[in-house]
Design a protein around this motif. Structure first.
Motif, PDB file in Angstrom:
ATOM      1  N   THR A 223       0.828  -1.210   0.000  1.00  9.68           N
ATOM      2  CA  THR A 223       0.000   0.000   0.000  1.00  9.68           C
ATOM      3  C   THR A 223       0.860   1.257   0.000  1.00  9.68           C
ATOM      4  OG1 THR A 223      -1.745  -1.175   1.204  1.00  9.68           O
ATOM      5  CG2 THR A 223      -1.841   1.233   1.196  1.00  9.68           C
ATOM      6  N   THR A 227       1.164   3.993  -3.037  1.00 10.67           N
ATOM      7  CA  THR A 227       0.842   5.384  -2.701  1.00 10.67           C
ATOM      8  C   THR A 227       1.974   6.321  -3.090  1.00 10.67           C
ATOM      9  OG1 THR A 227      -0.521   4.634  -0.835  1.00 10.67           O
ATOM     10  CG2 THR A 227       0.167   6.938  -0.837  1.00 10.67           C
ATOM     11  N   PHE A 231       1.793   9.257  -5.936  1.00 13.01           N
ATOM     12  CA  PHE A 231       2.107  10.638  -5.566  1.00 13.01           C
ATOM     13  C   PHE A 231       3.291  11.171  -6.374  1.00 13.01           C
ATOM     14  CE2 PHE A 231       0.241  10.433  -0.987  1.00 13.01           C
ATOM     15  CZ  PHE A 231      -1.007  10.200  -1.538  1.00 13.01           C
ATOM     16  N   THR A 297      -7.014  -3.327  -6.730  1.00  6.22           N
ATOM     17  CA  THR A 297      -6.321  -2.039  -6.854  1.00  6.22           C
ATOM     18  C   THR A 297      -6.978  -1.181  -7.932  1.00  6.22           C
ATOM     19  OG1 THR A 297      -4.692  -3.077  -8.333  1.00  6.22           O
ATOM     20  CG2 THR A 297      -4.092  -2.867  -6.021  1.00  6.22           C
ATOM     21  N   THR A 331      -6.894  12.686  -4.715  1.00  5.97           N
ATOM     22  CA  THR A 331      -6.697  11.252  -4.956  1.00  5.97           C
ATOM     23  C   THR A 331      -6.795  10.477  -3.649  1.00  5.97           C
ATOM     24  OG1 THR A 331      -5.272  11.665  -6.868  1.00  5.97           O
ATOM     25  CG2 THR A 331      -5.071   9.517  -5.800  1.00  5.97           C
ATOM     26  N   LEU A 332      -6.126  10.974  -2.628  1.00  4.88           N
ATOM     27  CA  LEU A 332      -6.149  10.309  -1.325  1.00  4.88           C
ATOM     28  C   LEU A 332      -7.552  10.321  -0.727  1.00  4.88           C
ATOM     29  CD1 LEU A 332      -4.180   8.952   0.645  1.00  4.88           C
ATOM     30  CD2 LEU A 332      -3.889  11.168   1.767  1.00  4.88           C
TER      31      LEU A 332
END
Length: 467
Positions: A223, A227, A231, A297, A331-332
């Protein structure tokens, strides 16, 4: 003359491809009716290649049509309708693909895994929809006998990506100087920008694929790595392309990961599982495990991708000084919302995910809020006539009933400033785009609006926008 020859050749080739595809379709249908599934499956592969040829031939036909219309008054009209058509195709297949992702992840999360479940079944679900009752079962690996008719969910992904890439080319590659490049971000040649665009999608997939292969057994590490990768690409695109292009490329990056998951991992794995089951062998659990991971995902990428698809309508996001940070935050936040929905579908409760996601999204709204421009240097009253002169000189190149811009042949979004009434009625929008966000005039201030002119509009608004 060459265009005519190309057109005739294309019509002949395209007709032959269609005829052969039609013939193969009926041959497969007849063979299956006779029970000769093995030969039908063999011919099915050839038919798939002909489907691919139809796509390639269609693209070639569009190219030939462009040769006819290039440097004519119809060129911009051609691109407008090409944009519209491909965009509609992209949205249609995208809805089908994302809808399937939402449904199957819901199905996985909501399965009854305890009550009346047979040994070979992982779970089942009763549902009611559209006036009918449905009963669905999921096998742990595969049934003892593969059914004759088995539906594959793959073309939604393929055509979403293909249409999306075509749209990227139509809007950003063919107009790289206007849409893709911002000299204030990075002054590069259109060919260089396009090369960076294509290479970044390939590199992104390679990195992501390696993370999946190497870290999939460690949930936390996996994860975090995904991430960081996401980013990193959000930041990278903001350092290379214009704001709009950076956001769209981020969406293209995620979309490429999703489509490549289907093409390179999910479908090949499922084909091996089906082949093993047909031979009476036990399918490899690793194929099922890998497909499940990639599918899951993909599901988390859906909401960020949907945001990117609509982001071009909201310049406060891509036009922000910290656009990459805004993109990361949204996005987060949206991925967090999707996680909450997934957990909730399992019947579990995660009290912190949704509040934190909402706080992040509200934070992005606060971050993109305009900073009121300083109301200074307004020693004299600014008349509407002065403002109208600025608008006529700087804005009506595009925003007019008869635009003179090389790209825009129709007023963008139907916004026109031909009359005093139109300018006055849209004064708030003019203020936001020219004074607050300063992202107009378009194409890196192509008409050269000066700071003095922006200050003039600012003063006029703050003095009451007298007409």
């Amino acid at each position: 003359m060459i265009e005519v020859i190309l057109l005739i050749a294309w019509l002949i080739i395209f007709s032959v491809i269609i005829a052969f595809t039609y013939k193969l379709h009926h041959s497969i249908k007849d063979l299956r009716a006779e029970g000769n599934d093995k030969k039908a499956d063999s011919i099915q592969t050839s038919q798939n290649w002909f489907y691919a040829l139809i796509v390639v031939a269609s693209l070639a036909g569009i190219g030939i049509l462009y040769l006819f219309l290039k440097d004519t008054i119809y060129e911009s009209h051609f691109f407008e309708w090409l944009n519209l058509t491909v965009r509609l195709i992209h949205i249609t297949f995208g809805i089908a693909w994302i809808g399937a992702s939402f449904y199957f992840v819901f199905l996985e999360n909501a399965l009854n895994r305890t009550e009346g479940v047979r040994d070979e079944i992982a779970g089942n679900l009763w549902a009611v929809h559209g006036g009918g009752f449905y009963y669905v079962e999921k096998y742990k690996l595969a049934p003892q006998k593969i059914p004759k008719h088995l539906h594959w969910f793959k073309y939604e992904a393929y055509f979403t990506w293909l249409s999306g890439f075509c749209l990227l080319a139509i809007v950003y590659y063919f107009n790289a100087s206007s849409y893709l490049i911002d000299p204030e971000v990075l002054d590069i040649l259109p060919s260089t920008a396009i090369a960076i665009s294509v290479i970044s999608l390939i590199v992104g997939w390679v990195l992501y694929d390696q993370i999946c292969k190497r870290l999939s057994d460690n949930k936390v590490a996996f994860t975090l790595a995904i991430t960081v990768l996401v980013f990193l690409f959000a930041w990278f695109y903001a350092q290379v392309f214009s704001g709009r292009a950076a956001y769209i490329h981020f969406g293209a990056f995620l979309g490429t990961l999703m489509a490549a998951n289907v093409f390179f991992v999910i479908i090949p794995g499922q084909k091996r599982m089906v082949a093993a089951a047909k031979k009476g062998q036990l399918p490899n659990p690793e194929d099922a495990k890998a497909a499940f991971l990639r599918s899951y995902t993909n599901n988390y990428f859906t909401l960020p991708v949907l945001f990117v698809m609509i982001s071009n309508h909201f310049p406060s996001t891509f036009g922000n000084a910290y656009q990459w940070l805004v993109l990361i935050g949204i996005t987060l936040g949206t991925a967090g919302v999707k996680h909450y929905l997934n957990v909730r579908e399992k019947g579990e409760l995660s009290v912190w995910v949704m509040p934190i996601s909402v706080i992040i999204l509200f934070g992005m709204a606060f971050m993109t809020a305009p900073t009121p421009p300083k109301y200074e240097n307004c020693q004299e009253m600014v008349s509407f006539t002065e403002v109208q002169t600025v608008i006529n000189n700087r804005c009506t190149v595009c925003h007019s009933s008869n635009p003179t811009d090389a790209v825009w042949k129709v007023a963008p979004n139907g916004v026109k400033y031909d009359t005093a009434e139109q300018i006055y009625n849209l004064r708030d929008k003019i203020f936001q785009r020219t004074v607050v966000s300063k992202n107009m005039p378009f194409n890196n201030n192509q008409t050269g609006m000066t700071q003095q002119e922006r200050d003039m509009i600012n003063c006029w608004i703050n003095q009451g926008a007298l007409k």
